[in-house]
Write an enzyme that holds these catalytic residues in place. Structure first.
Site, PDB file in Angstrom:
ATOM      1  N   SER A 318       0.832  -1.163   0.010  1.00 38.45           N
ATOM      2  CA  SER A 318      -0.059   0.059   0.044  1.00 38.45           C
ATOM      3  C   SER A 318       0.735   1.276   0.035  1.00 38.45           C
ATOM      4  CB  SER A 318      -0.856  -0.028   1.227  1.00 38.45           C
ATOM      5  OG  SER A 318      -1.806  -1.213   1.142  1.00 38.45           O
ATOM      6  N   HIS A 395      -7.128   0.066   6.500  1.00 40.37           N
ATOM      7  CA  HIS A 395      -6.850  -1.358   6.883  1.00 40.37           C
ATOM      8  C   HIS A 395      -6.767  -1.740   8.294  1.00 40.37           C
ATOM      9  CE1 HIS A 395      -5.994  -2.503   2.774  1.00 40.37           C
ATOM     10  NE2 HIS A 395      -5.358  -1.324   2.586  1.00 40.37           N
TER      11      HIS A 395
END
Length: 457
Positions: A318, A395
């Site tokens: 990410s 997340h």
């Protein structure tokens, strides 16, 4: 606004009402709303107001009401920004809650006998529903009508920043969409190179993390060692709501350029032990704030676990999109209290976040930025417990762990500008997901690997 061409709704309208205005006029006299000025001056607004009243007429049949809504949607698509503001403002201010009706309903409920309490409570709930909600619901019966409303909310999200009177309408539409897009109604669909060209084109258009530069780039992302999954809605069968791109590899991936290299050999998926989620894109801005990304990840993990039982790790690669901006504006006194801060401040000015060329300070720069990135993800909070970085918050709230930082994991212009080239692996350990999600949501606890804890010392 990220919409399909206006003629998509018009084609749906013509299919629904092939004979145009005459088909929706019935026995009543109705105004012609297709010849209005795009800016919707007051005289034309009055004609639209009459049309809306006809749409809300409880004596009209469902088919006629649906046809009128279709015509109204076709009119809306022809309006200018000024005309849309006037039309939406009219819906927000004039077709809200009927205060007098609510007062009557409250009185009826308060004075109802026990046997009538349920009936009067139902009447009160109906009285509390804004009139514009009843109008908006009519679009669900029109082909492409749900997509039309999703795009309308995208416009409302932008317009309400300037016109506060539209906030109530936007909030009401969000509540309706949240009901219609409940995760239980969504369908998980795998997208492959054999999917329709129209759907593949939308992947290219909607990809928000790592731009898809060509058809060969897309084909590489849909190769045998890759997977792509999307949530779809029955009323928007050709429109992905959110999609995730996955690479099946060995070990944690640390560079998105290597991951997307079209010349790299194809991975033997039989020996892959890790699924890397390297891009998650929300395809419909009009559904902002209606969360189903966490459900998508969990559903994909289940599906991949079933298809590839040898997979041992599920992780992301990410970006850290807010890191460079935060570092640029962070006060020196604040930096000094964070790991890596003093090292960063000791570098000779100017301290350029995205400089990667070799220099005497390169090793110090890497160590300082890596420590600061760890601190930014794990220690810098927004509103008390929430991580400042939006991707980190997403997340962490889903139950992931901050597992590893990757120096120069994204050397693209965008990656350098936003994340100082850094990328992070968030690890989803299946037995611990729910516990970590609860600890982060309720207490702000950020799950960290031993490697991250070492950086924060």
């Amino acid at each position: 606004m990220q919409t399909q061409p206006a003629n998509l709704f018009e084609r749906a309208f013509k299919k629904l009402v092939p004979y145009g205005l005459e088909a929706v006029s019935g026995r009543r006299s109705v105004p012609d709303i297709m010849s209005l000025d795009a800016d919707l001056p007051e005289a034309d607004l009055e004609r639209v107001r009459e049309w809306v009243d006809n749409c809300l007429d409880t004596h009209a049949g469902q088919v006629e009401a649906r046809n009128r809504a279709a015509m109204l949607g076709r009119m809306y698509l022809k309006l200018s920004r000024t005309g849309k503001v006037r039309f939406l403002g009219m819906l927000a201010e004039e077709y809200g809650i009927d205060d007098a009706g609510v007062e009557v309903a409250i009185s009826g409920w308060q004075h109802a006998r026990n046997g009538d309490r349920a009936r009067t409570a139902h009447q009160l709930r109906k009285a509390l529903e804004p009139s514009h909600n009843r109008l908006l619901k009519q679009f669900t019966g029109v082909p492409s009508g749900v997509k039309f409303l999703v795009d309308m909310r995208e416009e409302l999200l932008e317009l309400k920043q300037e016109y506060a009177t539209l906030e109530s309408l936007e909030a009401d539409l969000k509540e309706l969409l949240a009901t219609w897009f409940d995760v239980g109604l969504l369908q998980l669909e795998e997208i492959s190179w054999n999917s329709s060209a129209a759907l593949l084109e939308k992947l290219i258009a909607y990809e928000a993390v790592h731009e898809i530069k060509s058809w060969s780039d897309l084909k590489n992302r849909l190769d045998s060692d890759r997977r792509c999954f999307a949530f779809m809605h029955p009323n928007m069968p050709d429109e992905p709501l959110i999609f995730v791109e996955v690479a099946l590899v060995n070990g944690l991936a640390g560079s998105v350029q290597k991951l997307l290299d079209e010349q790299a050999p194809t991975q033997d998926i039989g020996s892959a032990d890790t699924a890397i989620f390297y891009s998650i894109s929300n395809a419909q801005p009009g559904l902002a704030g209606i969360s189903f990304g966490n459900f998508l990840i969990k559903e994909v993990v289940k599906k991949l676990s079933s298809e590839f039982p040898q997979l041992k790790q599920f992780a992301t690669l990410s970006p850290i999109p807010g890191f460079a901006k935060w570092l640029e504006h962070c006060a020196p006194a604040t930096l000094c209290d964070l790991p890596g801060g003093e090292q960063w401040l000791s570098l000779p000015a100017p301290r350029e976040v995205a400089v990667i060329e070799a220099s005497d300070s390169m090793e110090i720069r890497q160590e300082a930025l890596t420590k600061l990135a760890a601190a930014y993800l794990c220690m810098v909070k927004k509103r008390g417990a929430r991580a400042l970085d939006p991707v980190a918050h997403f997340h962490l709230s889903n139950g992931a762990q901050v597992a590893r930082l990757n120096w120069m994991g994204d050397v693209s212009q965008k990656g350098l500008r936003q994340s100082a080239g850094m990328m992070v692996n968030y690890l989803y350990e299946l037995p611990k997901i729910e516990q970590r999600s609860e600890q982060y949501t309720s207490e702000g606890v950020v799950a960290q690997s031993s490697a991250i804890k070492k950086l924060l010392k």
